[in-house]
Scaffold this active site. Structure first.
Site, short mmCIF file in Angstrom:
data_model
loop_
_atom_site.label_atom_id
_atom_site.label_comp_id
_atom_site.label_asym_id
_atom_site.label_seq_id
_atom_site.Cartn_x
_atom_site.Cartn_y
_atom_site.Cartn_z
N HIS A 1 -22.35 32.45 12.63
CA HIS A 1 -22.48 33.90 12.76
C HIS A 1 -22.18 34.29 14.20
O HIS A 1 -22.70 33.65 15.14
CB HIS A 1 -23.87 34.37 12.36
CG HIS A 1 -24.14 34.11 10.92
ND1 HIS A 1 -23.53 34.83 9.92
CD2 HIS A 1 -24.89 33.16 10.31
CE1 HIS A 1 -23.92 34.35 8.76
NE2 HIS A 1 -24.73 33.33 8.96
N TYR B 1 -20.21 42.23 18.13
CA TYR B 1 -19.21 41.26 17.67
C TYR B 1 -18.09 40.97 18.66
O TYR B 1 -17.23 40.14 18.38
CB TYR B 1 -18.61 41.75 16.34
CG TYR B 1 -19.62 41.96 15.24
CD1 TYR B 1 -20.40 40.91 14.77
CD2 TYR B 1 -19.82 43.22 14.68
CE1 TYR B 1 -21.34 41.09 13.77
CE2 TYR B 1 -20.77 43.42 13.66
CZ TYR B 1 -21.52 42.35 13.22
OH TYR B 1 -22.45 42.54 12.22
O1 CA2 Z 1 -22.78 37.92 13.00
C1 CA2 Z 1 -22.05 37.64 12.06
O2 CA2 Z 1 -21.07 36.90 12.17
C2 CA2 Z 1 -22.30 38.27 10.69
O3 CA2 Z 1 -22.01 37.29 9.69
C3 CA2 Z 1 -21.36 39.45 10.58
C4 CA2 Z 1 -21.56 40.27 9.31
C5 CA2 Z 1 -23.03 40.62 9.10
O4 CA2 Z 1 -23.20 41.24 7.84
C6 CA2 Z 1 -23.93 39.41 9.19
O5 CA2 Z 1 -25.27 39.81 9.04
C7 CA2 Z 1 -23.75 38.70 10.51
C8 CA2 Z 1 -20.74 41.56 9.39
C9 CA2 Z 1 -19.27 41.31 9.35
C10 CA2 Z 1 -18.50 42.60 9.57
O6 CA2 Z 1 -18.03 42.58 10.90
C11 CA2 Z 1 -17.37 43.65 11.42
C12 CA2 Z 1 -17.19 43.64 12.78
C13 CA2 Z 1 -16.55 44.66 13.41
C14 CA2 Z 1 -16.04 45.69 12.66
C15 CA2 Z 1 -16.22 45.71 11.31
C16 CA2 Z 1 -16.87 44.67 10.68
#
Ligand code: CA2
Length: 148
Positions: free
Chosen positions: A102, A25
């Site tokens: 995403h 991310y």
């Molecule tokens: O890739 C994406 O943007 C997602 O929507 C992110 C979601 C995941 O469940 C999807 O499958 C894909 C997860 C969001 C949580 O993100 C965090 C990032 C860093 C630390 C904690 C949470």
């Protein structure tokens, strides 16, 4: 909100962005993402209403709020992407353009992330472009809204 507003909605756990899994991310926080969106929108003479919730019903309420009379909706529904018929139904009731975003490439991860309940009720998709994908989504909506 008015016809020059882009509503940017973020789902569960995205408030923690930047705290872990930087390989998936990136290191930017959600506040950084908001700044990216505002900068992109500003270039087109648009404004941004940027929100995050961990609650499905709140996200449904916000989609309904933006269903007409705004430039469009950018939505990263996070985990609800893969589970939520309720969000899908709310998006289907919208009369404004909708972009699914995403940060990671959901098609290159676990099998359960490959299916999005939201994909076919959105008009455009930006997947796997990191947080820059949010700005791309705003740019796409600006094109639809007749922005600069
Ligand atoms: O890739 C994406 O943007 C997602 O929507 C992110 C979601 C995941 O469940 C999807 O499958 C894909 C997860 C969001 C949580 O993100 C965090 C990032 C860093 C630390 C904690 C949470």
């Amino acid at each position: 909100m008015d016809a020059r507003t882009v509503l940017v909605l973020n789902g569960p756990n995205l408030n923690l962005l930047g705290e872990r899994e930087p390989e998936l991310y990136g290191r930017e926080t959600l506040a950084d993402v908001e700044r990216l969106c505002v900068t992109a929108a500003d270039r087109h003479g648009l404004g941004v209403d940027f929100r995050q919730s961990n609650h499905e019903g709140t996200l449904v309420d916000w989609v309904q709020e933006g269903r007409a009379g705004i430039a469009g909706i950018v939505l990263n529904a996070a985990g609800y992407t893969h589970t939520s018929v309720a969000l899908r139904d709310a998006l289907a009731a919208c009369r404004v353009p909708r972009v699914e975003v995403h940060i990671s490439d959901i098609h290159a991860r676990e099998d359960f992330r490959r299916h999005s309940y939201l994909a076919d009720v959105c008009d455009h998709h930006v997947v796997g472009h990191g947080v820059a994908g949010y700005a791309e989504a705003v740019d796409w909506l600006a094109g639809r809204a007749g922005g600069a």
